[in-house]
Motif scaffolding. Structure first.
Motif, PDB file in Angstrom:
ATOM      1  N   GLU A  13      12.827 -19.887   0.295  1.00 61.81           N
ATOM      2  CA  GLU A  13      14.151 -19.367  -0.030  1.00 61.81           C
ATOM      3  C   GLU A  13      14.112 -17.928  -0.542  1.00 61.81           C
ATOM      4  O   GLU A  13      14.858 -17.088  -0.077  1.00 61.81           O
ATOM      5  CB  GLU A  13      14.839 -20.258  -1.053  1.00 61.81           C
ATOM      6  N   ASP A  17       9.432 -17.235  -4.563  1.00 60.24           N
ATOM      7  CA  ASP A  17       8.767 -18.339  -3.861  1.00 60.24           C
ATOM      8  C   ASP A  17       7.669 -17.775  -2.961  1.00 60.24           C
ATOM      9  O   ASP A  17       6.546 -18.292  -2.920  1.00 60.24           O
ATOM     10  CB  ASP A  17       9.751 -19.125  -2.989  1.00 60.24           C
ATOM     11  N   ASP A  60      13.461 -25.302  -2.357  1.00 55.96           N
ATOM     12  CA  ASP A  60      13.634 -25.919  -3.669  1.00 55.96           C
ATOM     13  C   ASP A  60      14.173 -27.339  -3.549  1.00 55.96           C
ATOM     14  O   ASP A  60      14.861 -27.676  -2.578  1.00 55.96           O
ATOM     15  CB  ASP A  60      14.599 -25.090  -4.522  1.00 55.96           C
ATOM     16  N   ASP A  62      16.637 -28.787  -4.916  1.00 53.27           N
ATOM     17  CA  ASP A  62      17.959 -28.758  -5.531  1.00 53.27           C
ATOM     18  C   ASP A  62      19.007 -28.810  -4.426  1.00 53.27           C
ATOM     19  O   ASP A  62      18.671 -28.889  -3.239  1.00 53.27           O
ATOM     20  CB  ASP A  62      18.138 -27.524  -6.426  1.00 53.27           C
ATOM     21  N   GLY A  65      18.705 -25.980  -1.806  1.00 53.96           N
ATOM     22  CA  GLY A  65      17.513 -26.174  -0.983  1.00 53.96           C
ATOM     23  C   GLY A  65      17.694 -27.296   0.020  1.00 53.96           C
ATOM     24  O   GLY A  65      17.281 -27.184   1.181  1.00 53.96           O
ATOM     25  N   ARG A  89      11.911 -28.894  -9.374  1.00 56.60           N
ATOM     26  CA  ARG A  89      13.154 -28.309  -8.854  1.00 56.60           C
ATOM     27  C   ARG A  89      12.979 -27.052  -8.006  1.00 56.60           C
ATOM     28  O   ARG A  89      13.540 -26.946  -6.950  1.00 56.60           O
ATOM     29  CB  ARG A  89      14.156 -28.029  -9.982  1.00 56.60           C
ATOM     30  N   GLU A  90      12.219 -26.066  -8.469  1.00 56.01           N
ATOM     31  CA  GLU A  90      12.085 -24.805  -7.750  1.00 56.01           C
ATOM     32  C   GLU A  90      10.634 -24.552  -7.339  1.00 56.01           C
ATOM     33  O   GLU A  90       9.723 -24.787  -8.120  1.00 56.01           O
ATOM     34  CB  GLU A  90      12.555 -23.638  -8.621  1.00 56.01           C
TER      35      GLU A  90
END
Length: 117
Positions: A13, A17, A60, A62, A65, A89-90
């Motif tokens: 993303e 990252d 991610d 979430d 994502g 989460r990330e």
């Protein structure tokens, strides 16, 4: 996208990252950022670029994502999806050890010291 000679492409993303994954991966892999969303024209361009290469989707855990992942499942069904544990989460905040394990499970060569932690 640049003209790297990598046969593997990891789609993430964001730039944090990308930096995190780059620090872990040992082999030549191109990492492409979607910056959270991706337009239809950009997606079409990406699909054409990826054809003939191994593509991995690492987003991610979430809502944003998962929305992006569903778009890739529809439009790029041959891509392999990599999943981080939902508790992190990330991708950017996932511990290196866990991320290295996820990448290694997809046959992406990682620096061994991340597996020792």
């Amino acid at each position: 996208m640049n003209d790297m000679y990598a046969e593997k492409i990891i789609i993430v993303e964001g730039t944090t990252d990308k930096r995190k994954v780059q620090s872990i991966v040992k082999e030549p892999v191109e990492i492409i950022c979607t910056n959270g969303t991706i337009s239809i024209s950009r997606l079409d361009e990406l699909i054409e670029y990826i054809t003939g290469k191994d593509a991995y989707i690492l987003v991610d855990a979430d809502a944003a994502g998962e929305k992006l992942r569903k778009q890739f499942i529809r439009e790029l069904p041959e891509a392999e999806h990599l999943y981080i544990d939902k508790m992190y989460r990330e991708v950017a905040t996932t511990p290196e050890h866990h991320l290295a394990t996820v990448l290694l499970a997809a046959n992406i060569d990682v620096h061994a010291w991340f597996l020792d932690k």
